[in-house]
Design a protein around this motif. Structure first.
Motif, mmCIF file in Angstrom:
data_model
loop_
_atom_site.group_PDB
_atom_site.id
_atom_site.type_symbol
_atom_site.label_atom_id
_atom_site.label_comp_id
_atom_site.label_asym_id
_atom_site.label_seq_id
_atom_site.Cartn_x
_atom_site.Cartn_y
_atom_site.Cartn_z
ATOM 1 N N GLN A 1 -36.188 8.231 4.242
ATOM 2 C CA GLN A 1 -36.886 8.045 2.974
ATOM 3 C C GLN A 1 -36.163 8.707 1.808
ATOM 4 O OE1 GLN A 1 -38.015 9.864 5.515
ATOM 5 N NE2 GLN A 1 -39.088 11.692 4.846
ATOM 6 N N VAL A 2 -35.261 9.632 2.085
ATOM 7 C CA VAL A 2 -34.543 10.307 0.997
ATOM 8 C C VAL A 2 -33.032 10.090 1.095
ATOM 9 C CG1 VAL A 2 -36.300 12.058 0.581
ATOM 10 C CG2 VAL A 2 -34.532 12.473 2.288
ATOM 11 N N ALA A 3 -32.625 9.037 1.757
ATOM 12 C CA ALA A 3 -31.189 8.777 1.916
ATOM 13 C C ALA A 3 -30.514 8.552 0.566
ATOM 14 C CB ALA A 3 -30.970 7.567 2.822
ATOM 15 N N GLY A 4 -31.199 7.860 -0.346
ATOM 16 C CA GLY A 4 -30.627 7.634 -1.676
ATOM 17 C C GLY A 4 -30.424 8.934 -2.433
ATOM 18 N N LEU A 5 -31.355 9.869 -2.291
ATOM 19 C CA LEU A 5 -31.218 11.162 -2.969
ATOM 20 C C LEU A 5 -30.052 11.962 -2.411
ATOM 21 C CD1 LEU A 5 -34.940 12.251 -3.313
ATOM 22 C CD2 LEU A 5 -33.419 11.394 -5.095
ATOM 23 N N TRP A 6 -29.885 11.929 -1.104
ATOM 24 C CA TRP A 6 -28.727 12.622 -0.515
ATOM 25 C C TRP A 6 -27.420 12.018 -1.010
ATOM 26 C CZ3 TRP A 6 -28.652 17.193 1.446
ATOM 27 C CH2 TRP A 6 -29.762 17.709 2.112
ATOM 28 N N GLY A 7 -27.373 10.684 -1.061
ATOM 29 C CA GLY A 7 -26.155 10.023 -1.544
ATOM 30 C C GLY A 7 -25.852 10.374 -2.986
ATOM 31 N N LEU A 8 -26.874 10.346 -3.851
ATOM 32 C CA LEU A 8 -26.658 10.691 -5.260
ATOM 33 C C LEU A 8 -26.278 12.151 -5.427
ATOM 34 C CD1 LEU A 8 -29.489 8.726 -7.084
ATOM 35 C CD2 LEU A 8 -27.065 8.174 -6.917
ATOM 36 N N ALA A 9 -26.879 13.033 -4.622
ATOM 37 C CA ALA A 9 -26.540 14.452 -4.716
ATOM 38 C C ALA A 9 -25.085 14.689 -4.355
ATOM 39 C CB ALA A 9 -27.465 15.273 -3.811
ATOM 40 N N VAL A 10 -24.637 14.061 -3.294
ATOM 41 C CA VAL A 10 -23.245 14.255 -2.861
ATOM 42 C C VAL A 10 -22.264 13.647 -3.858
ATOM 43 C CG1 VAL A 10 -21.573 13.582 -1.083
ATOM 44 C CG2 VAL A 10 -23.808 14.460 -0.418
ATOM 45 N N VAL A 11 -22.519 12.407 -4.252
ATOM 46 C CA VAL A 11 -21.587 11.702 -5.138
ATOM 47 C C VAL A 11 -21.521 12.364 -6.520
ATOM 48 C CG1 VAL A 11 -21.300 9.519 -6.373
ATOM 49 C CG2 VAL A 11 -21.705 9.497 -3.946
ATOM 50 N N ASN A 12 -22.672 12.704 -7.084
ATOM 51 C CA ASN A 12 -22.666 13.305 -8.419
ATOM 52 C C ASN A 12 -22.141 14.729 -8.419
ATOM 53 O OD1 ASN A 12 -23.542 11.068 -9.840
ATOM 54 N ND2 ASN A 12 -25.680 11.512 -9.424
ATOM 55 N N SER A 13 -22.378 15.477 -7.349
ATOM 56 C CA SER A 13 -21.803 16.823 -7.267
ATOM 57 C C SER A 13 -20.281 16.753 -7.146
ATOM 58 C CB SER A 13 -22.397 17.589 -6.083
ATOM 59 O OG SER A 13 -23.775 17.794 -6.278
ATOM 60 N N ALA A 14 -19.792 15.776 -6.382
ATOM 61 C CA ALA A 14 -18.338 15.594 -6.279
ATOM 62 C C ALA A 14 -17.754 15.167 -7.621
ATOM 63 C CB ALA A 14 -18.008 14.564 -5.200
ATOM 64 N N ALA A 15 -18.469 14.308 -8.347
ATOM 65 C CA ALA A 15 -17.984 13.886 -9.666
ATOM 66 C C ALA A 15 -17.980 15.058 -10.646
ATOM 67 C CB ALA A 15 -18.849 12.753 -10.211
ATOM 68 N N LEU A 16 -19.002 15.889 -10.581
ATOM 69 C CA LEU A 16 -19.060 17.066 -11.450
ATOM 70 C C LEU A 16 -17.916 18.020 -11.154
ATOM 71 C CD1 LEU A 16 -20.560 18.735 -13.584
ATOM 72 C CD2 LEU A 16 -21.945 19.690 -11.717
ATOM 73 N N ALA A 17 -17.656 18.256 -9.877
ATOM 74 C CA ALA A 17 -16.538 19.129 -9.510
ATOM 75 C C ALA A 17 -15.200 18.516 -9.930
ATOM 76 C CB ALA A 17 -16.556 19.383 -8.002
ATOM 77 N N GLY A 18 -15.060 17.211 -9.753
ATOM 78 C CA GLY A 18 -13.819 16.546 -10.162
ATOM 79 C C GLY A 18 -13.602 16.590 -11.659
ATOM 80 N N TRP A 19 -14.668 16.378 -12.431
ATOM 81 C CA TRP A 19 -14.529 16.415 -13.887
ATOM 82 C C TRP A 19 -14.223 17.835 -14.353
ATOM 83 C CZ3 TRP A 19 -16.025 11.929 -16.972
ATOM 84 C CH2 TRP A 19 -15.748 12.087 -18.326
ATOM 85 N N GLU A 20 -14.863 18.814 -13.728
ATOM 86 C CA GLU A 20 -14.568 20.210 -14.082
ATOM 87 C C GLU A 20 -13.109 20.546 -13.782
ATOM 88 O OE1 GLU A 20 -15.499 23.024 -15.464
ATOM 89 O OE2 GLU A 20 -17.269 22.069 -16.247
ATOM 90 N N TRP A 21 -12.614 20.055 -12.655
ATOM 91 C CA TRP A 21 -11.206 20.260 -12.331
ATOM 92 C C TRP A 21 -10.322 19.622 -13.398
ATOM 93 C CZ3 TRP A 21 -7.313 16.739 -11.304
ATOM 94 C CH2 TRP A 21 -6.123 17.270 -10.837
ATOM 95 N N GLY A 22 -10.687 18.423 -13.829
ATOM 96 C CA GLY A 22 -9.924 17.745 -14.867
ATOM 97 C C GLY A 22 -9.973 18.483 -16.198
ATOM 98 N N VAL A 23 -11.110 19.091 -16.503
ATOM 99 C CA VAL A 23 -11.217 19.870 -17.743
ATOM 100 C C VAL A 23 -10.318 21.093 -17.669
ATOM 101 C CG1 VAL A 23 -12.799 21.353 -19.060
ATOM 102 C CG2 VAL A 23 -13.519 19.066 -18.368
ATOM 103 N N GLN A 24 -10.330 21.775 -16.529
ATOM 104 C CA GLN A 24 -9.559 23.008 -16.382
ATOM 105 C C GLN A 24 -8.056 22.754 -16.236
ATOM 106 O OE1 GLN A 24 -10.956 25.991 -16.735
ATOM 107 N NE2 GLN A 24 -12.928 24.989 -17.024
ATOM 108 N N ARG A 25 -7.689 21.719 -15.504
ATOM 109 C CA ARG A 25 -6.278 21.502 -15.150
ATOM 110 C C ARG A 25 -5.582 20.427 -15.980
ATOM 111 N NH1 ARG A 25 -5.372 25.894 -12.039
ATOM 112 N NH2 ARG A 25 -6.821 25.978 -10.320
ATOM 113 N N ARG A 26 -6.319 19.417 -16.408
ATOM 114 C CA ARG A 26 -5.699 18.263 -17.060
ATOM 115 C C ARG A 26 -6.053 18.119 -18.530
ATOM 116 N NH1 ARG A 26 -1.708 16.703 -13.731
ATOM 117 N NH2 ARG A 26 -2.479 16.529 -11.619
#
Length: 185
Positions: free
Chosen positions: A85-110
């Motif tokens: 019943q919460v599979a969509g929430l788990w997917g969004l949590a993982v994908v958006n957290s990875a995107a947030l970490a990736g964007w932060e990396w891009g802000v710091q490094r690129r």
């Protein structure tokens, strides 16, 4: 197209009037194709400029979120950790957290822009994690402490990364999420 070509004689050739009529019909089509090609190359040349628009990236990311939500809701996600019943929430949590970490990396490094788009990604990361915690608090996810561990880790990382650093707004968002959970209990 009327032609003076003799069908009985395969060696006869079209006249100059036939060629003129062919070119008068063919040239507008070729002109339209040339304009379409020019437009294509104009867009391709100026894509460095378009790719820097945060709104365009967030629109694309919204489509990715919709795809993850629909896929996880219909087909499940990694077995949905036992909670379909919460599979969509788990997917969004993982994908958006990875995107947030990736964007932060891009802000710091690129040198990527760290404006409002980063805050939207942080919000997109926090809402599913908070909703997972609310499901756990409501009793829908019984005998499982994974949402608690994920939520605690996520809050700690967000506080360390933002509230103690540069953005007090996201620290206030963390406090708001905690208050919302407290009111939900």
């Amino acid at each position: 197209m009327p032609s003076r070509v003799d069908e009985q004689n395969p060696l006869s050739y079209p006249t100059s009037a036939d060629w003129h009529q062919l070119f008068m019909r063919l040239l507008p089509w070729l002109g339209c194709q040339a304009l379409a090609g020019a437009l294509l190359f104009f867009v391709a040349y100026h894509w460095v400029v378009m790719a820097r628009l945060n709104g365009l990236w967030l629109l694309w990311w919204g489509l990715v979120n919709m795809a993850v939500w629909l896929y996880a809701s219909v087909w499940g996600l990694w077995g949905a950790l036992g909670w379909p019943q919460v599979a969509g929430l788990w997917g969004l949590a993982v994908v958006n957290s990875a995107a947030l970490a990736g964007w932060e990396w891009g802000v710091q490094r690129r040198g990527w822009p760290a404006g409002w788009a980063l805050r939207v990604l942080a919000l997109g990361s926090g809402v599913p994690v908070t909703l997972l915690m609310m499901h756990w608090l409501s009793g829908a996810l019984t005998h499982a402490f994974l949402p608690v561990a994920v939520y605690g880790t996520w809050l700690a990382l967000l506080l360390l990364g933002y509230a103690l650093g540069q953005w007090l707004v996201l620290g206030a968002g963390v406090v708001l999420w905690l208050v919302a959970l407290g009111r939900y209990c």
